[in-house]
Each structure stands twice: as structure tokens, then as C-alpha cells.
Design a protein around this motif. Sequence first.
Motif, PDB file in Angstrom:
ATOM      1  N   SER A   8      21.837  20.849 -18.213  1.00 24.36           N
ATOM      2  CA  SER A   8      21.266  21.716 -19.257  1.00 24.36           C
ATOM      3  C   SER A   8      19.763  21.864 -19.027  1.00 24.36           C
ATOM      4  O   SER A   8      19.104  20.916 -18.583  1.00 24.36           O
ATOM      5  N   CYS A  63      17.884  21.351 -25.411  1.00 21.05           N
ATOM      6  CA  CYS A  63      18.552  20.920 -24.179  1.00 21.05           C
ATOM      7  C   CYS A  63      19.804  20.101 -24.513  1.00 21.05           C
ATOM      8  O   CYS A  63      20.875  20.324 -23.933  1.00 21.05           O
ATOM      9  N   VAL A 165      15.226  18.986 -19.130  1.00 22.40           N
ATOM     10  CA  VAL A 165      16.544  19.060 -18.500  1.00 22.40           C
ATOM     11  C   VAL A 165      17.296  17.773 -18.802  1.00 22.40           C
ATOM     12  O   VAL A 165      16.684  16.727 -19.042  1.00 22.40           O
ATOM     13  N   HIS A 298      14.278  27.814 -16.474  1.00 22.99           N
ATOM     14  CA  HIS A 298      14.700  28.495 -17.707  1.00 22.99           C
ATOM     15  C   HIS A 298      14.698  30.014 -17.486  1.00 22.99           C
ATOM     16  O   HIS A 298      15.666  30.700 -17.824  1.00 22.99           O
TER      17      HIS A 298
END
Length: 332
Positions: A8, A63, A165, A298
Motif C-alpha cells: 500500500s 496507507c 508505504v 503515489h
Amino acid sequence: MPRAKIVSVAGVVPPKVVTNYDLEKMIETSNDWIVERTGIHQRHIAEKGVTTSDLCYEAAEKCLAQAKVDAKDVDLIIVATITPDMLLPATACLVQKRLGCNKAWGFDMSIACCGFIYALQVGGEFIKSGAHKNVLVIGLDVMSSIIDFTDRQTCIIFGDGGGAVLLQPNDEKDNEDVGLIDFIFEVDGNGGDSLCLPAGGSKMPATQETVEQKQHYVKQDGKVVFKYATRKMPELCVQILERNGLTGDDVDVFIPHQANLRIITSAAERMKMPMEKVIVNIGEFGNTTAGTLPLAMHSALKEGRLKKGDLVLFASIGAGFSAGALLMRWGY
Ligand code: UT7
């Protein structure tokens, strides 16, 4: 041992935008000069009182929500930043408390522009060793808190923001190559004086004089840093590709630190890599120091330019001097 993979990514910037035209009203500069010399059109700047931990919290919360992972399941939080809320406690502790990561430990990593890439590798090692299942790696800076907005050498390039992340072990049996593959990191302390913040540490504790002399702001010899960056970035990239039996053709996406568009294009040219493979968002965000790589990921995800199975090359160069290149197979 399973590789560590990113599951993520969340990017955050404060809402306020400062354009080059705004800077024209503050210092002797011009939009044309800034665009031509750096590629930057605007940057986001935090309102007074907004701290690094505020933005880290926002990024980390997004996240974890995207990954559907409960804060209580986070094992480790690494915050790469040179603008911690305070020198102590570590910003990682402030973020841990606000997120409610009850069983996590954490620490800050202070190596400026290379902070995120180094933190990513360190976090990955804790996954690879089997010690942890969920590691939050945050790269974020509120550069406006250490920039002199009367110094046109520095204030035109920096901005505020970054991202988070989540790293997890890659347990996909049919996709074992997904995750962190290799890294080359180096520092060269000879470059220390070329990009530094002189006061506020044990060498020059804060006094009335240090404040009057503006020693608590970033000082940069732009030309020297530029030369180092344009040499080192392609050098490390070629080195890491070669030792993995790869060439620039094998790379699907190149995500470089966003310090100056000319550094990025020169690295791409030297690797003979077409700009279509290169993620560039410096025009929108400027140089957010430890924040550039998560912000660039992103942007890439938002534009659909990062896909499962892509070979991704990261590179960063900055204060120290410090440098790094990292290879990863993207996993989602
Ligand atoms: O992420 C951390 C690592 N940092 C970096 O990678 C930054 C690397 N360095 C750079 O990006 C560039 O060196 C800067 C953007 C900081 C400066 O660009 P430059 O092309 O190296 O400019 P310069 O310092 O050589 O200055 C060229 C000219 C000078 O005028 P003269 O002496 O030729 O008449 C400067 O006074 O441009 C002038 N200048 C400016 N003019 C308008 C310098 N800054 C500005 C400005 N606006 N902001």
C-alpha cells in the motif's frame, strides 16, 4: 526467505500551494528562471502549526486503511525525515501513539533525501528475517520549517509533503520475484558542507547569535550538489542493473528523487532510458526531501503507471553526501 513487498502507498501534501509567481513577490527571481533551471512550477507549504507528525499520521492512516490492516497489527514504524517535530522524542513515537499501534516499535532515520530509500531497505530486512509482518515506512518533510524564504538558492526548490508505504512478506507462491531485490547505498562525508543545517545540534546549540545569523536554515552550494548528483545517480543505477544482469531496457519504471528536473533527465539520458519510463512530479511538488519517493509512487499509481510485475528502479542523492539505488519488482 520471502522478499519484502509494498502492499500500500499513500501520499500527502498540505493543501496550501505556493507558485513561482508567489515567490517572485518575495525574492528576486522569476517563474521562467525557476522552471528552466529546476522544472518546478509550484510547491505545497504547510500552514503554521502543522507538523511532520501530523502529515505522517495522515499518510500512515490512509496507507493502513487501503491495505485493510489494523493499526494494532503494525510491528515497526520507521520515519525518514530531517524535520522531526522535535529532536526527541522521535517522530515515529508520536505517530505510533496517534495511530494506536500498540505493539509497534519505531525510530526516525535522518539522512535527508536518501532517508526513504534507506528506511525502505531497513524495514525490508526486518520482514525478510521473519521478525515482522507489517512495517510502516514513512518519508516526509516539512521543509518550510527549515528554509529561509529570503534565500533564493534554497527556497525555490523545496516543498512540504511525503507519504507512507506498508511492507509485508511476499507469500505469493507463484510470484516469488515480487518485492525488494537489491540495493546499493553509499555516503561520502566529504560533501557534508555543501548541504547542511549548521545550528541546533551539539556543534552549535541555539543562541541568540545563531538565530540572528540564520544558522538554523538549510545552506546549499547548489552547483557542487548538482555535479555530485548528476554523476552519482546514473553511476549507481548502472551498477545495480549490471550486477543483476539487467539493462535500462529491462526497467519498466524509474522513480528518481525529485530535486531538479535537469538531474533526472541527465540520469535518464545516461542510462539511455526514455522519459516515458520516468516518474516526474517535481513540477507540482518541488523537492520534499525524504518525501519525494513515496509521493512519486503515489503519483505513478494514480496515473496507472505502476503495475503488478513491473521492474522498478529507485534512485536518490542528497546531503551527506548520501546516495542510493534500489531495485524492486512491483506487487499490486
Ligand atoms: O535534494 C537535495 C539535493 N539538492 C540538489 O540536488 C540541488 C542541486 N542543485 C540545483 O538544483 C541547482 O544548483 C539550483 C537550482 C539550486 C541552482 O541552479 P543553478 O543552475 O546551479 O544556478 P546557479 O547557482 O549556478 O546560479 C546561476 C545564476 C547566478 O547568476 P550569475 O552569477 O550567473 O549572474 C545566480 O545568481 O542564476 C542566479 N540565481 C537565480 N536567479 C533567479 C540563483 N538562484 C536564482 C533564483 N532566481 N532563484
